[in-house]
Scaffold this motif. Structure first.
Motif, PDB file in Angstrom:
ATOM      1  N   ARG A  85       1.657  -0.104   7.864  1.00 14.54           N
ATOM      2  CA  ARG A  85       1.638  -1.571   7.736  1.00 14.54           C
ATOM      3  C   ARG A  85       2.997  -2.098   7.291  1.00 14.54           C
ATOM      4  O   ARG A  85       3.453  -3.150   7.735  1.00 14.54           O
ATOM      5  CB  ARG A  85       0.533  -1.979   6.755  1.00 14.54           C
ATOM      6  CG  ARG A  85       0.178  -3.463   6.813  1.00 14.54           C
ATOM      7  CD  ARG A  85      -1.256  -3.687   6.395  1.00 14.54           C
ATOM      8  NE  ARG A  85      -1.520  -3.152   5.085  1.00 14.54           N
ATOM      9  CZ  ARG A  85      -1.307  -3.843   3.950  1.00 14.54           C
ATOM     10  NH1 ARG A  85      -0.817  -5.068   4.000  1.00 14.54           N
ATOM     11  NH2 ARG A  85      -1.588  -3.311   2.783  1.00 14.54           N
TER      12      ARG A  85
ATOM     13  N   TYR B 159       3.127  -0.309  -0.666  1.00 15.67           N
ATOM     14  CA  TYR B 159       3.437  -1.720  -0.414  1.00 15.67           C
ATOM     15  C   TYR B 159       3.584  -2.389  -1.785  1.00 15.67           C
ATOM     16  O   TYR B 159       2.694  -3.051  -2.270  1.00 15.67           O
ATOM     17  CB  TYR B 159       2.309  -2.367   0.385  1.00 15.67           C
ATOM     18  CG  TYR B 159       2.733  -3.484   1.309  1.00 15.67           C
ATOM     19  CD1 TYR B 159       3.630  -4.462   0.897  1.00 15.67           C
ATOM     20  CD2 TYR B 159       2.236  -3.574   2.606  1.00 15.67           C
ATOM     21  CE1 TYR B 159       4.018  -5.488   1.749  1.00 15.67           C
ATOM     22  CE2 TYR B 159       2.618  -4.580   3.464  1.00 15.67           C
ATOM     23  CZ  TYR B 159       3.500  -5.535   3.031  1.00 15.67           C
ATOM     24  OH  TYR B 159       3.883  -6.548   3.892  1.00 15.67           O
ATOM     25  N   TYR B 160       4.760  -2.195  -2.397  1.00 14.61           N
ATOM     26  CA  TYR B 160       4.973  -2.615  -3.781  1.00 14.61           C
ATOM     27  C   TYR B 160       4.716  -4.098  -3.988  1.00 14.61           C
ATOM     28  O   TYR B 160       4.237  -4.509  -5.057  1.00 14.61           O
ATOM     29  CB  TYR B 160       6.400  -2.261  -4.222  1.00 14.61           C
ATOM     30  CG  TYR B 160       6.645  -0.775  -4.257  1.00 14.61           C
ATOM     31  CD1 TYR B 160       6.214  -0.004  -5.333  1.00 14.61           C
ATOM     32  CD2 TYR B 160       7.270  -0.122  -3.200  1.00 14.61           C
ATOM     33  CE1 TYR B 160       6.413   1.371  -5.365  1.00 14.61           C
ATOM     34  CE2 TYR B 160       7.484   1.247  -3.215  1.00 14.61           C
ATOM     35  CZ  TYR B 160       7.047   1.986  -4.288  1.00 14.61           C
ATOM     36  OH  TYR B 160       7.241   3.343  -4.306  1.00 14.61           O
ATOM     37  N   GLU B 161       5.016  -4.891  -2.981  1.00 12.00           N
ATOM     38  CA  GLU B 161       4.827  -6.338  -3.104  1.00 12.00           C
ATOM     39  C   GLU B 161       3.367  -6.713  -3.323  1.00 12.00           C
ATOM     40  O   GLU B 161       3.069  -7.815  -3.794  1.00 12.00           O
ATOM     41  CB  GLU B 161       5.352  -7.050  -1.844  1.00 12.00           C
ATOM     42  CG  GLU B 161       6.850  -6.892  -1.614  1.00 12.00           C
ATOM     43  CD  GLU B 161       7.229  -5.651  -0.821  1.00 12.00           C
ATOM     44  OE1 GLU B 161       8.320  -5.632  -0.254  1.00 12.00           O
ATOM     45  OE2 GLU B 161       6.418  -4.683  -0.782  1.00 12.00           O
ATOM     46  N   GLN B 162       2.456  -5.810  -2.976  1.00 14.56           N
ATOM     47  CA  GLN B 162       1.029  -6.059  -3.178  1.00 14.56           C
ATOM     48  C   GLN B 162       0.469  -5.259  -4.348  1.00 14.56           C
ATOM     49  O   GLN B 162      -0.740  -5.211  -4.553  1.00 14.56           O
ATOM     50  CB  GLN B 162       0.271  -5.726  -1.889  1.00 14.56           C
ATOM     51  CG  GLN B 162       0.719  -6.600  -0.725  1.00 14.56           C
ATOM     52  CD  GLN B 162       0.005  -6.274   0.576  1.00 14.56           C
ATOM     53  OE1 GLN B 162      -0.847  -5.367   0.627  1.00 14.56           O
ATOM     54  NE2 GLN B 162       0.329  -7.003   1.631  1.00 14.56           N
ATOM     55  N   ARG B 163       1.381  -4.675  -5.123  1.00 16.22           N
ATOM     56  CA  ARG B 163       0.970  -3.854  -6.268  1.00 16.22           C
ATOM     57  C   ARG B 163       1.521  -4.393  -7.589  1.00 16.22           C
ATOM     58  O   ARG B 163       1.468  -3.696  -8.601  1.00 16.22           O
ATOM     59  CB  ARG B 163       1.471  -2.420  -6.094  1.00 16.22           C
ATOM     60  CG  ARG B 163       1.049  -1.721  -4.821  1.00 16.22           C
ATOM     61  CD  ARG B 163      -0.440  -1.385  -4.806  1.00 16.22           C
ATOM     62  NE  ARG B 163      -0.746  -0.382  -3.802  1.00 16.22           N
ATOM     63  CZ  ARG B 163      -0.964   0.908  -4.052  1.00 16.22           C
ATOM     64  NH1 ARG B 163      -0.944   1.348  -5.298  1.00 16.22           N
ATOM     65  NH2 ARG B 163      -1.231   1.743  -3.080  1.00 16.22           N
ATOM     66  N   TRP B 164       2.087  -5.597  -7.593  1.00 20.03           N
ATOM     67  CA  TRP B 164       2.766  -6.084  -8.801  1.00 20.03           C
ATOM     68  C   TRP B 164       1.875  -6.083 -10.032  1.00 20.03           C
ATOM     69  O   TRP B 164       2.341  -5.858 -11.148  1.00 20.03           O
ATOM     70  CB  TRP B 164       3.318  -7.484  -8.577  1.00 20.03           C
ATOM     71  CG  TRP B 164       4.423  -7.639  -7.576  1.00 20.03           C
ATOM     72  CD1 TRP B 164       4.488  -8.539  -6.560  1.00 20.03           C
ATOM     73  CD2 TRP B 164       5.640  -6.890  -7.499  1.00 20.03           C
ATOM     74  NE1 TRP B 164       5.656  -8.391  -5.849  1.00 20.03           N
ATOM     75  CE2 TRP B 164       6.387  -7.396  -6.399  1.00 20.03           C
ATOM     76  CE3 TRP B 164       6.185  -5.834  -8.240  1.00 20.03           C
ATOM     77  CZ2 TRP B 164       7.643  -6.879  -6.045  1.00 20.03           C
ATOM     78  CZ3 TRP B 164       7.429  -5.325  -7.879  1.00 20.03           C
ATOM     79  CH2 TRP B 164       8.141  -5.848  -6.804  1.00 20.03           C
TER      80      TRP B 164
ATOM     81  N   GLU C 146      -0.843   2.559   4.672  1.00 17.49           N
ATOM     82  CA  GLU C 146      -0.018   1.567   3.975  1.00 17.49           C
ATOM     83  C   GLU C 146       1.423   1.611   4.486  1.00 17.49           C
ATOM     84  O   GLU C 146       2.063   0.565   4.681  1.00 17.49           O
ATOM     85  CB  GLU C 146      -0.063   1.831   2.460  1.00 17.49           C
ATOM     86  CG  GLU C 146       0.298   0.634   1.617  1.00 17.49           C
ATOM     87  CD  GLU C 146      -0.126   0.802   0.170  1.00 17.49           C
ATOM     88  OE1 GLU C 146       0.474   0.155  -0.689  1.00 17.49           O
ATOM     89  OE2 GLU C 146      -1.077   1.591  -0.100  1.00 17.49           O
TER      90      GLU C 146
ATOM     91  N   GLU D  38       5.087  -4.875   9.315  1.00 16.58           N
ATOM     92  CA  GLU D  38       5.362  -6.180   8.720  1.00 16.58           C
ATOM     93  C   GLU D  38       6.788  -6.313   8.182  1.00 16.58           C
ATOM     94  O   GLU D  38       7.296  -7.415   8.007  1.00 16.58           O
ATOM     95  CB  GLU D  38       4.343  -6.455   7.608  1.00 16.58           C
ATOM     96  CG  GLU D  38       2.914  -6.487   8.126  1.00 16.58           C
ATOM     97  CD  GLU D  38       1.879  -6.678   7.014  1.00 16.58           C
ATOM     98  OE1 GLU D  38       2.277  -6.940   5.855  1.00 16.58           O
ATOM     99  OE2 GLU D  38       0.683  -6.558   7.315  1.00 16.58           O
TER     100      GLU D  38
END
Length: 204
Positions: free
Chosen positions: A39, A178-183, A36, A43
């Motif tokens: 990535r 990847y906090y943006e995908q863990r909201w 993670e 990105e």
């Protein structure tokens, strides 16, 4: 100035960049060696008002990372856009690492359940010092308490610092999320996944 006043984002930023020459490569390597984290390095997502769907985050269930993050921003009247871009780190990848650290700082407050008052900032700095090894965090954790009252110092020394240190040592690297995908993930679930212990039941 940055050691005693964590609200001076400009001075904190300069201190972090000019003293992080050893810690930043170590953090970068931790990210490169984690799926993670790797990535994220590839990105290079950014956490800013322009990249956040605030309405969506506000509509997420109570207790979710996104909802609690927005609540933190609103309650403490802070914005992700206050994080300054790096100026003194020449390596592009390392510059992103410190930028990422800055932009997830408010998420550390959210995960740790800490407000942005002086006591809360010092506790987060202790956790971040253990996690990142950044001299800026170490110095902030050491000198920040100088402005606390005797009562708050006692709470800090007996309850909050031991918890922050244990959590920092036990937790996997917080830059590898990847906090943006863990909201939508519950905060408690993410704490358990990372290895962060529940916050002490003391007023902060």
């Amino acid at each position: 100035m940055a050691l005693y006043d964590p609200y001076r984002h400009d001075m904190v930023a300069v201190l972090g960049e000019t003293t992080g020459c050893l810690a930043l490569p170590n953090l970068r390597d931790k990210m490169k060696n984690h799926p993670e984290g790797y990535r994220i390095l590839q990105e290079r997502p950014r956490i800013r008002l322009s990249t956040l769907d605030m309405a969506r985050l506000q509509g997420l269930p109570e207790g979710s990372l996104g909802r609690e993050y927005v609540r933190f921003l609103e309650d403490n009247k802070v914005s992700p856009d206050t994080r300054m871009p790096p100026k003194f780190v020449d390596d592009e990848e390392l510059a992103y690492v410190i930028q990422r650290y800055r932009e997830v700082h408010d998420l550390m407050h959210t995960l740790l359940g800490m407000p942005t008052n002086m006591l809360g900032e010092v506790v987060v700095k202790w956790f971040e010092a253990i996690q990142t090894g950044l001299p800026m965090c170490v110095l902030g954790a050491a000198f920040g308490p100088a402005r606390l009252s005797t009562r708050k110092l006692q709470v800090l020394a007996t309850e909050l610092v031991p918890w922050a240190i244990r959590s920092g040592l036990n937790s996997s690297c917080v830059l590898n999320v990847y906090y943006e995908q863990r909201w939508e993930q519950p905060v408690e679930s993410l704490r358990e996944e990372l290895g962060i212990f529940p916050p002490p039941a003391v007023p902060v």
